[in-house]
Every structure is written in structure tokens, then in C-alpha cells.
Design a protein around this motif. Sequence first.
Motif, PDB file in Angstrom:
ATOM      1  N   GLN A  83       3.468  18.735   9.728  1.00 50.08           N
ATOM      2  CA  GLN A  83       5.061  18.949   9.703  1.00 50.08           C
ATOM      3  C   GLN A  83       5.488  19.838   8.859  1.00 50.08           C
ATOM      4  O   GLN A  83       6.419  20.349   9.104  1.00 50.08           O
ATOM      5  N   TYR A  84       4.771  19.964   7.654  1.00 49.02           N
ATOM      6  CA  TYR A  84       5.394  20.888   6.624  1.00 49.02           C
ATOM      7  C   TYR A  84       4.219  22.022   6.438  1.00 49.02           C
ATOM      8  O   TYR A  84       2.889  21.470   6.338  1.00 49.02           O
ATOM      9  N   TYR A  85       4.426  22.990   5.773  1.00 47.91           N
ATOM     10  CA  TYR A  85       3.459  23.969   5.399  1.00 47.91           C
ATOM     11  C   TYR A  85       3.181  23.491   3.991  1.00 47.91           C
ATOM     12  O   TYR A  85       3.774  22.827   3.286  1.00 47.91           O
ATOM     13  N   ASN A  86       2.088  24.346   3.570  1.00 47.98           N
ATOM     14  CA  ASN A  86       1.480  23.949   2.255  1.00 47.98           C
ATOM     15  C   ASN A  86       2.658  24.033   1.252  1.00 47.98           C
ATOM     16  O   ASN A  86       3.514  25.107   1.467  1.00 47.98           O
ATOM     17  N   ASN A  87       2.470  23.325   0.088  1.00 45.84           N
ATOM     18  CA  ASN A  87       3.539  23.611  -0.955  1.00 45.84           C
ATOM     19  C   ASN A  87       3.284  24.702  -1.875  1.00 45.84           C
ATOM     20  O   ASN A  87       2.682  24.808  -2.866  1.00 45.84           O
ATOM     21  N   ASP A 117       1.480  29.832  -5.652  1.00 46.87           N
ATOM     22  CA  ASP A 117       0.481  29.394  -4.834  1.00 46.87           C
ATOM     23  C   ASP A 117       0.582  30.050  -3.378  1.00 46.87           C
ATOM     24  O   ASP A 117       1.676  30.615  -2.888  1.00 46.87           O
ATOM     25  N   CYS A 118      -0.527  30.365  -3.003  1.00 46.76           N
ATOM     26  CA  CYS A 118      -0.569  30.901  -1.603  1.00 46.76           C
ATOM     27  C   CYS A 118      -1.639  30.255  -0.879  1.00 46.76           C
ATOM     28  O   CYS A 118      -2.748  30.698  -0.738  1.00 46.76           O
ATOM     29  N   GLY A 119      -1.145  29.407   0.156  1.00 44.95           N
ATOM     30  CA  GLY A 119      -2.038  28.151   0.658  1.00 44.95           C
ATOM     31  C   GLY A 119      -2.398  28.815   2.016  1.00 44.95           C
ATOM     32  O   GLY A 119      -2.282  30.044   2.288  1.00 44.95           O
ATOM     33  N   ILE A 120      -3.343  27.959   2.718  1.00 46.84           N
ATOM     34  CA  ILE A 120      -3.858  28.253   4.120  1.00 46.84           C
ATOM     35  C   ILE A 120      -2.559  28.697   4.937  1.00 46.84           C
ATOM     36  O   ILE A 120      -2.883  29.525   5.856  1.00 46.84           O
ATOM     37  N   THR A 121      -1.430  28.106   4.945  1.00 51.22           N
ATOM     38  CA  THR A 121      -0.340  28.317   5.915  1.00 51.22           C
ATOM     39  C   THR A 121       0.662  29.366   5.321  1.00 51.22           C
ATOM     40  O   THR A 121       1.667  29.583   5.917  1.00 51.22           O
ATOM     41  N   ALA A 122       0.432  29.787   4.081  1.00 56.23           N
ATOM     42  CA  ALA A 122       1.606  30.816   3.360  1.00 56.23           C
ATOM     43  C   ALA A 122       1.563  32.106   4.321  1.00 56.23           C
ATOM     44  O   ALA A 122       2.841  32.417   4.545  1.00 56.23           O
ATOM     45  N   PRO A 123       0.659  32.547   4.929  1.00 57.10           N
ATOM     46  CA  PRO A 123       0.903  33.724   5.652  1.00 57.10           C
ATOM     47  C   PRO A 123       1.777  33.632   7.040  1.00 57.10           C
ATOM     48  O   PRO A 123       2.895  34.369   7.122  1.00 57.10           O
ATOM     49  N   MET A 124       1.646  32.616   7.529  1.00 62.72           N
ATOM     50  CA  MET A 124       2.427  32.010   8.735  1.00 62.72           C
ATOM     51  C   MET A 124       3.817  31.712   8.076  1.00 62.72           C
ATOM     52  O   MET A 124       4.870  32.060   8.982  1.00 62.72           O
ATOM     53  N   ALA A 125       3.728  30.873   7.226  1.00 63.41           N
ATOM     54  CA  ALA A 125       5.158  30.485   6.574  1.00 63.41           C
ATOM     55  C   ALA A 125       6.129  31.679   6.118  1.00 63.41           C
ATOM     56  O   ALA A 125       7.292  31.726   6.510  1.00 63.41           O
ATOM     57  N   LEU A 126       5.614  32.654   5.552  1.00 66.30           N
ATOM     58  CA  LEU A 126       6.170  34.008   5.234  1.00 66.30           C
ATOM     59  C   LEU A 126       6.411  34.529   6.369  1.00 66.30           C
ATOM     60  O   LEU A 126       7.911  34.957   6.503  1.00 66.30           O
ATOM     61  N   ILE A 164      -7.047  25.845  -7.862  1.00 68.20           N
ATOM     62  CA  ILE A 164      -7.763  26.236  -6.796  1.00 68.20           C
ATOM     63  C   ILE A 164      -8.355  25.169  -5.904  1.00 68.20           C
ATOM     64  O   ILE A 164      -9.267  24.313  -6.147  1.00 68.20           O
ATOM     65  N   HIS A 165      -7.355  24.842  -5.037  1.00 68.18           N
ATOM     66  CA  HIS A 165      -7.610  24.083  -3.728  1.00 68.18           C
ATOM     67  C   HIS A 165      -6.830  24.845  -2.654  1.00 68.18           C
ATOM     68  O   HIS A 165      -5.979  25.802  -2.794  1.00 68.18           O
ATOM     69  N   GLY A 166      -7.345  24.509  -1.287  1.00 69.43           N
ATOM     70  CA  GLY A 166      -7.210  25.427  -0.247  1.00 69.43           C
ATOM     71  C   GLY A 166      -5.578  25.637   0.157  1.00 69.43           C
ATOM     72  O   GLY A 166      -5.123  26.510   0.283  1.00 69.43           O
ATOM     73  N   ASP A 167      -4.726  24.517  -0.235  1.00 74.94           N
ATOM     74  CA  ASP A 167      -3.207  24.365   0.021  1.00 74.94           C
ATOM     75  C   ASP A 167      -2.494  25.124  -1.057  1.00 74.94           C
ATOM     76  O   ASP A 167      -1.558  25.394  -0.974  1.00 74.94           O
ATOM     77  N   HIS A 168      -3.511  25.835  -2.031  1.00 76.99           N
ATOM     78  CA  HIS A 168      -2.737  26.554  -3.015  1.00 76.99           C
ATOM     79  C   HIS A 168      -3.316  27.948  -3.017  1.00 76.99           C
ATOM     80  O   HIS A 168      -2.690  29.000  -3.885  1.00 76.99           O
ATOM     81  N   VAL A 169      -4.567  28.053  -2.463  1.00 81.04           N
ATOM     82  CA  VAL A 169      -5.192  29.532  -2.671  1.00 81.04           C
ATOM     83  C   VAL A 169      -5.791  30.255  -1.305  1.00 81.04           C
ATOM     84  O   VAL A 169      -6.221  31.191  -1.201  1.00 81.04           O
ATOM     85  N   GLY A 170      -5.733  29.153  -0.230  1.00 79.66           N
ATOM     86  CA  GLY A 170      -6.484  29.507   0.877  1.00 79.66           C
ATOM     87  C   GLY A 170      -5.709  30.777   1.709  1.00 79.66           C
ATOM     88  O   GLY A 170      -6.337  31.188   2.486  1.00 79.66           O
ATOM     89  N   GLY A 171      -4.526  31.053   1.313  1.00 77.58           N
ATOM     90  CA  GLY A 171      -4.064  32.450   2.037  1.00 77.58           C
ATOM     91  C   GLY A 171      -4.236  33.464   0.983  1.00 77.58           C
ATOM     92  O   GLY A 171      -3.724  34.797   1.730  1.00 77.58           O
TER      93      GLY A 171
END
Length: 245
Positions: A17-21, A35-44, A62-69
Motif C-alpha cells: 500500500q506504500y512505497y519504500n521508505n 535512500d533509493c529503493g526498488i519503488t523509488a523510480p515510480m514514486a518519483l 544496503i537492503h533492496g527497499d533502500h538501494v534497489g532503485g
Amino acid sequence: MTLKLQMLGTGSAFAKQYYNNNALIYDNEFTLMVDCGITAPMALHQLGATFNDIDAVLITHIHGDHVGGLEELAFITKLQYQRKLPLYIGEALVQPLWENTLRGGMYQEGHITSLDDIFDVRPLKPGVKTDISAGLSVELIQTRHIPGKSSYSLYLNERIFYSADMVFDPALLRTLVQDRGCEVILHECQLQGPGEVHTTLEELLSLPENVKERTYLMHYGDNAKDFIGKTGPMEFLEQQRIYEL
Ligand SMILES: O=c1ccn([C@@H]2O[C@@H]3COP(=O)(O)O[C@H]3[C@H]2O)c(=O)[nH]1
Ligand SMILES: [Zn+2]
Ligand SMILES: [Zn+2]
């Protein structure tokens, strides 16, 4: 100096329901992405922005929700915008970010062979205040998250604590408020179950009133609405809303 905060997302690692923190911190015209997680490109994208609107990026761990983007960010900034963004990062994370996270997707013989080929790398020493822009400074505070994995919370402008993912550390929070003039605490919050690698709502509720009343909750699960009215004086940060800090 007033900063503005806009969370790209406020969700826990596997929230839907929410994008990465991940956060945008605005110092007037300067924008820092935390941080730039997996969902960051879409959230931006949903904010009507692009990576070209970002002036620097900072990574907590280094976890996906913080670096995956970061792969998308780095390819787009290099190939499309011909820029190397400043990357603020704990010095212990420089090598693992390249070797263990980005190298697999980004390595190109003779072209992209190190983190320096894609970012203007600015390693940070924990405990040392660094100016990021005219009105924004950051000090990394190492906080516990996963055994053997370095993770850094942030102390912004010597008055705003931004937690990385971290296990509960009430002594740190008390010290920041009592001895270091901390006015605002932006804290990750696991709503249910044992914290293990996170801080639970129950733990945060055990803090003294004068700490809780300046605390905002982030990195929460999809069931956050069930907890409205059950968080004491602590409010949930809302993604996309702009806050003055
Ligand atoms: O020992 C562990 C390691 C990991 N995890 C899960 O993996 C997630 C990775 O991102 P995160 O740090 O936001 O949240 C973590 C947890 O949800 C866990 O529950 N226990
Ligand atoms: Zn996380
Ligand atoms: Zn994490």
C-alpha cells in the motif's frame, strides 16, 4: 534553517500500500534523496519529478527497499543526463554497494568498473558532521540493524534524527533529546510482532512523553490504518505530503 521533507514512500520492506521508505529533503532549491529503493523510480515519477531533479543521494544501508532503485538512477543520470550525482555513503558501505549490489547490473569493461564511474562518491565518517548544501548538514550515527551489516541513521542540522532501519535504542533517543537539542525524530516503526531487526510500536510507546511528542512514524506496514489512534502522541508520516521541519 527550515528544511522541507517529502517522503517518496513510508512503507516497510514488503508493504504494497506504500512505497519504500525513501525521502526527499529540500533545502530551498537543493534536493537530497535519502535512500533509493526498488519503488523509488515510480514514486518519483508519480510526484511529477525525475532523477534530474535530485542534487545528491544518501544511502543508509544496503537492503533492496533502500538501494534497489540505484541502478536505474545511475544509468539514467549517466546516460540520459550525463551527470554523476554526489553519493553520500558511510565509508564502510562503499565497497559492498559496488561489489555486492551494483556491479552485477552495471559493470561494463573499460567503461563502468567502479562506483566512481557512476557517482561522485563522498564517503562519510560516522560521528563527523558534513555540510551537504548551504542549509543542510548530516552526521551519520551508526545504529544496529542486521548483525554484521553496517547501517547509519542521520542527524540533520544537529536537530533532526532520521532513523535508518534499526533495533530500538532508547538511550540514543534520550541522549539526542536531552543533550543534543534534538527537536524532531523520524523513526521507523514495526507495528506488530517481535522487532528483531526493527523497532516496534510497543517499544516506541515506552519512551518518555517528551521524546514521543516529537516523534513521527515511518517504514510501517500495510495495516497502518488499523493503528490510527493507538500510537500515543506519535503521528504517522504520510508519503508525498510536504512537511516543514
Ligand atoms: O533477520 C532478518 C532479516 C531480514 N528481515 C526482513 O527482510 C527485510 C529487509 O528489509 P528491511 O530491513 O526493511 O526489513 C527486513 C525484514 O522485513 C527479517 O525480518 N529478519
Ligand atoms: Zn527497510
Ligand atoms: Zn533494512
